[in-house]
Every structure is written in structure tokens, then in C-alpha cells.
Write an enzyme that holds these catalytic residues in place. Structure first.
Site, PDB file in Angstrom:
ATOM      1  N   PRO A 252     -21.149  27.005   0.272  1.00  0.00           N
ATOM      2  CA  PRO A 252     -20.812  27.791  -0.928  1.00  0.00           C
ATOM      3  C   PRO A 252     -20.620  29.265  -0.577  1.00  0.00           C
ATOM      4  O   PRO A 252     -21.316  29.822   0.262  1.00  0.00           O
ATOM      5  CB  PRO A 252     -22.039  27.599  -1.839  1.00  0.00           C
ATOM      6  N   GLU A 473     -47.892  40.774   9.793  1.00  0.00           N
ATOM      7  CA  GLU A 473     -46.557  41.199  10.187  1.00  0.00           C
ATOM      8  C   GLU A 473     -46.539  41.747  11.609  1.00  0.00           C
ATOM      9  O   GLU A 473     -45.557  41.571  12.335  1.00  0.00           O
ATOM     10  CB  GLU A 473     -46.029  42.256   9.203  1.00  0.00           C
TER      11      GLU A 473
END
Length: 655
Positions: A252, A473
Site C-alpha cells: 500500500p 535505550e
């Protein structure tokens, strides 16, 4: 670009970029004619009139006297109280006044009499009775010199017929028209079989191949179609035939609809555009009727192009329908197959279709003679992304410092629709910041917004959560920094975005089309780095790594089942295919083609691979514990680290 955050971070997939068809395809909109009183106003006036008559009739009927017995009616005639009588088949009406009406028939069957010469007197009484077969009443009235006369009740019968039958019929017609308009049939049952295609006349399509970028190979395939529509004699003279149908296949947002419009624009022919879902309605046979009507109109306007978007809505395979039955979608597909066989290659009628699910299409659609050619419209590469950004930024005021090549490099994996959205988001961010030009930081923020989600400025993390997120992180970033062939870290942040409390963005150096086994294991290592860093600090696991574990497990499963990278089933694909019988209305449900013992082995192999990588990453971060603490501390202080700051910390550690 990858996102190794504690929450979902995959780029969203948007719909295909497309330009709206003009509402009046054959030129300027027609002049609106002056408003006239049509049938709608006539019906409204008629309804108001009938309602008023019914209310008036009911009111006067309430004021009139109730019917009396026939014997009592005769007694009032004999006593001289009744002076005149109106005779009809349904009722005898006696009046106590002698003055007869000039035109007795003007009563129209109402339960009162109208006197045009002055009306009824205030002291007049009216008696009504239901007549019976009694001839003596005539003699009685003659004997007492009572004036009697017959009146016609035909008008009353007509009015009663209208009130008893007309009003209900009109009511149901109005309700039916309302329901038809709500269902999209326009109030006309006969229009249900008419196709809903958007017809654009030749010359009205402004899209050209120059407006399409990033799909050069697909454009080259379609140039031949355009050339045939412009000069078909060149092909027919040599005996060649153009493909009847061209199927555009791709994810798409890659520009399939835009390509179809560009083909029609370049060829200068009429363009019929219709979605696969527009064929099927709640009524049986509607889809097949609309297919017939579409091809009939297209043949009349040939040469032209028929474009069917989302073909999989009506073209799903019929193989799985072993439970029997002949539903509406299957009838529509059968009619489409028949129509595609019903025209030759010299008629100038080309069918273009688009789908992102070619695997579920019926094999009869894909055979030679129907959709002969399949054109892949894939996501653009680095050069293609830069060209797409240039097209979409033509009307955007860019700062001289903006480098679209950098934007194209950090937007790896984005489709054309994603890139168009990034340009628009960057422009909106510049306006929000009060700037007249779009700068590089606006593009960076737009990409982060697309990848990681909207920044949650009001969400304040508690000190413990803030520390845990910083280590999480930092673990991702350090494992990426010390993993061979891993994409370099571009940015680390503990500012919440979307569902994630923090995120780590990696910048791909170049587009990759194949990955090795060591690359896949490296991705698993990076995903596990955040969870291991949390466990090293707190001694326990948290829920912040749920998304990372899902992605790592999926990679390990594909290595074993799809890529043949397991120890026992090396070079053997254990993919699932097929579908549940009788479930064709749903998305294809995959079933495995191997035994329960093999499934157990796959589960155990996935756990083994993930556990081995977990141990190896733990050893890596344990040896880099001091650097892990330093990166986490700086991250808690600044909240965001860019590529230069992070690399400076890594180099400063002497690693």
C-alpha cells in the site's frame, strides 16, 4: 531505518497517493437550472391538504350528532320535528328546518350539510340514522309533508378511498425512497445494477509519467500500453496483440493508483475508475449486473482504460470454497472473467487493476488472456525516495540548508505516500513554529513523528521509570554500536512518544535487499539489549521490552520456518499456507503442513536461539558496564543524544 524502542515503532502504512477525480468529468460543472416546483412540492401540498381535510372531517364528525335508531327517526318525522330528509345509500340525514339546500350534492359525504344560501341556522338540529329496507318511511314522509331528496355520496367514497388507501401508499413510498437513498441506490430500484465507476473524459486527466517517481521499471512496462492506445495500428499490422489486462502489484502507498492515472493521462483516453468493493451490494446479482454495465459503457467509449482498485475484494480464490454455495462475490468474479474473455486485443480496451494481495487472487484471473502482465510497484530505493521528495516539495518553501538527500537516506523503507506525508508534516511543523521556511529539523521531527509517534510533552516519568528507560535505550544503542554490520545509531531519546517511553533510531548506510544469518542474529541482539540492561540494574524484568521480545521472536521464527536456518531442517522451508475450508469471506487463515513433533521442535529451537543471543548480549554489556552507566547518566541529563554525542561517548571510553 529501525526503531528499537520499548513500544511499537514500525512505520505506518498509508493508503496509496491519488488525486481526486473531478466531480464533473466532462468539463465545467453545468449551470444550475432555476428552481421549479416539481413533483416533490406537489406531494407535500397534497399531503398537507389530505391531513387538513382529515382533521376537519374528524372535527365536524365530533360536532355532529350520533346516529339514532331508525324507529326513533320515524317518530321524529311523525311528530313533525324533522322537516326535510337527505336520502343516500349509507345514511338518512334529517333536518329540523324546511329550507332545502340549493345543491344537495355539495356535501361530498361529509357528516354535515352546506347551505350556499345562508348555511344552517343556529337552532337547527340534525339527526342521522342508518337506513333499512322499509318502504313505509316514504309514505310517512308524504303523509307529514316532509321534503325528501336523494344526495350523491360518490365524492365521499372517493375521499374515503384516498384516506384509507392513498395515505398509506404515499407514506410507504416516502419511506422506501428514504431507505434507498440511505443505501446509496438513489431511490431508484432500477439503478441498482448500474456501475458506480468514476468516468473521466479524455483530456481531463492532468497526471503524467513525470508526476510519478521511484518506480522507473514499472513506468517502462506501462509505456508500451500507452503507445498501443495512441497508435494501435503499429501493433496490429504486424499481428501483435497488447495484453488485455495489466495487474499492478505492490504494498500500500507505493503509487499503483497514481500510475494508472498517469497511463490514462499519457494516452489521452477515457478513464473508468472503480473499486472492487463497489461491485458487491446486499442484493443478489447486483455485482454481475454492474460488471456487465461497466464493460458495455467502456466498449462504447473505446479506446479507454478500466481501472479496478483493490481487485482482491472480488477476485479472491474460489478454491477454498469446498463447502459449496454460490455467493454474490463469486457471481461477480465469474462475470468479470466472462467479460475479460469477451473482447479482443484490438478493441482498444485495456484493463488495469491494483492489489496488495496477489497471493489470494483466483488463478483464473492471472492466466494468460486475462491479466497477462503483472507489474511490481515496490517501495522506492534511495534515489527514488529523493525524486519523490522533490516532486512533493515543489510547492513547499524550503530553507537553503535543507538536504532532501539526507531525508531520503533516513527514510529507508518508506513508501511514496509516507514520503508525501512527511513533506506535509514538515511544512505544518514549520508553520507551528512560526517560520516561513521548512528546515532540516522539521523533516527530522516529521520522520520521528511517523516512526515513533507523537511526542508526549505532558507525560512526566517518575525517577525510577526515567532511570529504567535510560538504561533500556542505552542498552539498545551500545549493542548496536558493537555489533558488526549493524546500522549506526542516529538518535537516542527518553522523551515518550506514542506508546513507547523512549526510542533508539538507527540510520541505514544503504538500502539492503538481502540479509545474512549473522545480520538477523545481530538484530535479535539489539532488540534484547534493552531488556538485559534493565535486568543488570534492577535484577528483574519489566514490561517495557514487550515489543522488543515480539520482534525478536518473529525474527527467530522466520529464520527457522522461512529461511531454512535451523540445525535439523537446514534448507527446508516450514512455511504455512492454504486456508480453512469454507472461510473464504475472512482473511486467509494459514495452516501448517508439518507434524506436531515438528511444531514442538520449532518452538524449542526459537527458545534456544533467543536464549543463546541473550547470554551473548549479557556478556557484551557486562564488559561495557561503565560505558552503559555513563551513556545512561548523560541521557537522563539531556533526554536526547544525537549521533555525534553518542559516538563521542563511545570513543571516549577507549572502546
Amino acid at each position: 531505518m529501525s526503531d528499537s524502542s520499548g513500544g511499537p515503532g514500525e512505520p505506518p502504512v498509508n493508503g496509496e497517493e491519488q488525486k481526486n477525480s473531478p466531480p464533473f468529468p466532462f468539463g465545467k460543472p453545468p449551470r444550475k437550472p432555476p428552481r421549479r416546483f416539481g413533483w416533490k412540492f406537489t406531494i407535500i401540498y397534497l399531503l398537507v391538504f389530505l391531513a387538513a381535510m382529515s382533521a376537519f372531517n374528524y372535527y365536524m364528525a365530533g360536532k355532529s350528532s350520533a346516529p339514532i335508531d331508525f324507529s326513533e327517526f320515524k317518530n321524529k318525522i311523525a311528530s313533525g320535528e324533522i322537516k326535510r330528509v337527505e336520502l343516500s345509500e349509507s345514511v338518512f340525514v334529517g333536518h329540523t328546518t324546511e329550507k332545502p339546500p340549493a345543491e344537495p350534492s355539495t356535501s361530498f359525504g361529509l357528516p354535515f350539510s352546506l347551505d350556499p344560501r345562508g348555511g344552517a341556522k343556529n337552532d337547527e338540529k340534525v339527526y342521522r340514522t342508518i337506513p333499512i329496507n322499509d318502504e313505509s318511511i316514504i309514505a310517512l314522509m308524504d303523509e307529514n309533508k316532509v321534503a325528501y331528496y336523494a344526495v350523491s355520496r360518490q365524492g365521499g367514497a372517493i375521499l374515503n378511498l384516498i384516506l384509507s388507501w392513498g395515505l398509506p401508499v404515499i407514506f410507504f413510498i416516502i419511506v422506501w425512497r428514504y431507505l434507498m437513498k440511505r443505501s446509496g441506490l438513489g431511490g431508484n430500484v432500477l439503478s441498482v445494477g448500474q456501475n458506480k465507476a468514476v468516468i473521466v473524459a479524455e483530456g481531463d486527466i492532468a497526471t503524467r509519467f513525470r508526476d510519478v517517481a521511484g518506480v522507473d521499471e514499472a513506468k517502462e512496462e506501462l509505456v508500451e500500453v500507452v503507445d498501443f492506445l495512441k497508435s494501435p495500428a503499429k501493433y496490429t499490422e504486424i499481428g501483435g496483440k497488447i495484453p488485455k489486462g495489466v495487474l499492478l502489484v505492490g504494498p500500500p502507498g507505493t503509487g499503483k493508483t497514481l500510475l494508472a492515472r498517469a497511463v490514462a493521462g499519457e494516452a489521452g483516453v477515457s478513464f473508468f475508475r472503480m473499486s472492487g468493493a463497489d461491485f458487491v451490494e446486499m442484493f443478489v446479482g447486483v455485482g454481475a449486473a454492474r460488471v456487465r454495465d461497466l464493460f458495455k459503457q467502456a466498449r462504447d467509449k473505446a479506446p479507454c482504460i478500466i481501472f479496478i482498485d483493490e481487485l482482491d475484494a472480488i477476485g479472491k480464490s474460489r478454491i477454498n470454497n469446498i463447502a459449496g454455495g454460490n455467493d454474490e462475490r463469486e457471481q461477480t468474479l465469474n462475470q468479470l472473467l466472462v467479460e475479460m474473455d469477451g473482447f479482443d486485443g484490438t478493441s482498444g480496451l485495456i484493463i488495469l487493476a491494483a492489489t496488495n494481495r496477489p497471493d489470494v487472487l483466483d488463478p483464473a484471473l492471472l492466466r494468460p488472456g486475462r491479466f497477462d502482465r503483472q507489474v511490481l510497484v515496490d517501495r522506492p530505493d534511495l534515489k527514488g525516495r529523493e525524486e519523490i521528495l522533490k516532486i512533493h516539495s515543489k510547492g513547499v518553501k524550503l530553507s537553503p540548508s535543507t538536504d532532501l538527500a539526507v531525508v531520503a537516506r533516513i527514510s529507508s523503507g518508506f513508501s511514496g505516500a509516507d514520503l508525501a506525508n512527511i513533506v506535509n508534516e514538515a511544512a505544518l511543523l514549520a508553520v507551528r513554529s512560526g517560520r516561513k521556511l521548512v528546515e532540516q529539523r522539521d523533516f527530522d521531527e516529521a520522520i520521528e513523528k511517523t516512526v515513533a509517534g507523537l511526542q508526549k510533552k505532558t507525560r512526566v516519568l517518575k525517577p525510577r521509570e526515567r532511570t529504567l528507560t535510560a538504561y533500556h535505550e542505552a542498552g539498545h544503542a551500545l549493542v548496536a554500536a558493537f555489533t558488526a554490520n549493524a546500522d549506526p545509531v542516529q538518535k537516542i531519546s527518553i522523551i515518550p512518544r506514542g506508546f513507547a517511553l523512549g526510542y533508539t533510531m538507527q540510520l541505514p548506510v544503504e538500502d539492503r535487499y538481502t540479509v545474512t544469518q549473522s545480520d538477523l542474529l545481530g538484530k535479535i541482539d539489539i532488540l534484547l539489549g534493552g531488556r538485559i540492561a534493565e535486568e543488570m540494574i534492577t535484577g528483574e524484568f519489566s514490561t517495557g521490552a514487550a515489543s522488543d521480545l515480539t520482534k525478536a521472536t518473529d525474527i527467530a521464527r522466520k529464520m527457522i520456518t522461512d529461511y531454512g536456518m535451523s540445525q535439523r531442517f537446514r534448507n527446508v522451508a516450514l512455511t504455512s499456507r492454504g486456508g480453512i475450508p469454507g472461510s473464504e469471506r475472512q482473511e486467509p487463515a494459514f495452516q501448517r503442513e508439518y507434524s506436531e513433533a515438528t511444531q514442538q521442535y520449532i518452538d524449542e529451537e526459537i527458545a534456544r536461539v533467543v536464549e543463546e543471543r541473550f547470554v551473548q548480549v549479557r556478556e557484551l554489556l557486562t564488559g561495557k558496564r561503565e560505558l552503559l552507566d555513563r551513556v545512561s547518566a548523560v541521557l537522563q541529563e539531556k533526554e536526547t543524544l544525537d549521533e555525534k554525542e553518542f559516538n563521542a561517548l563511545v570513543r571516549g571510553s577507549g572502546s
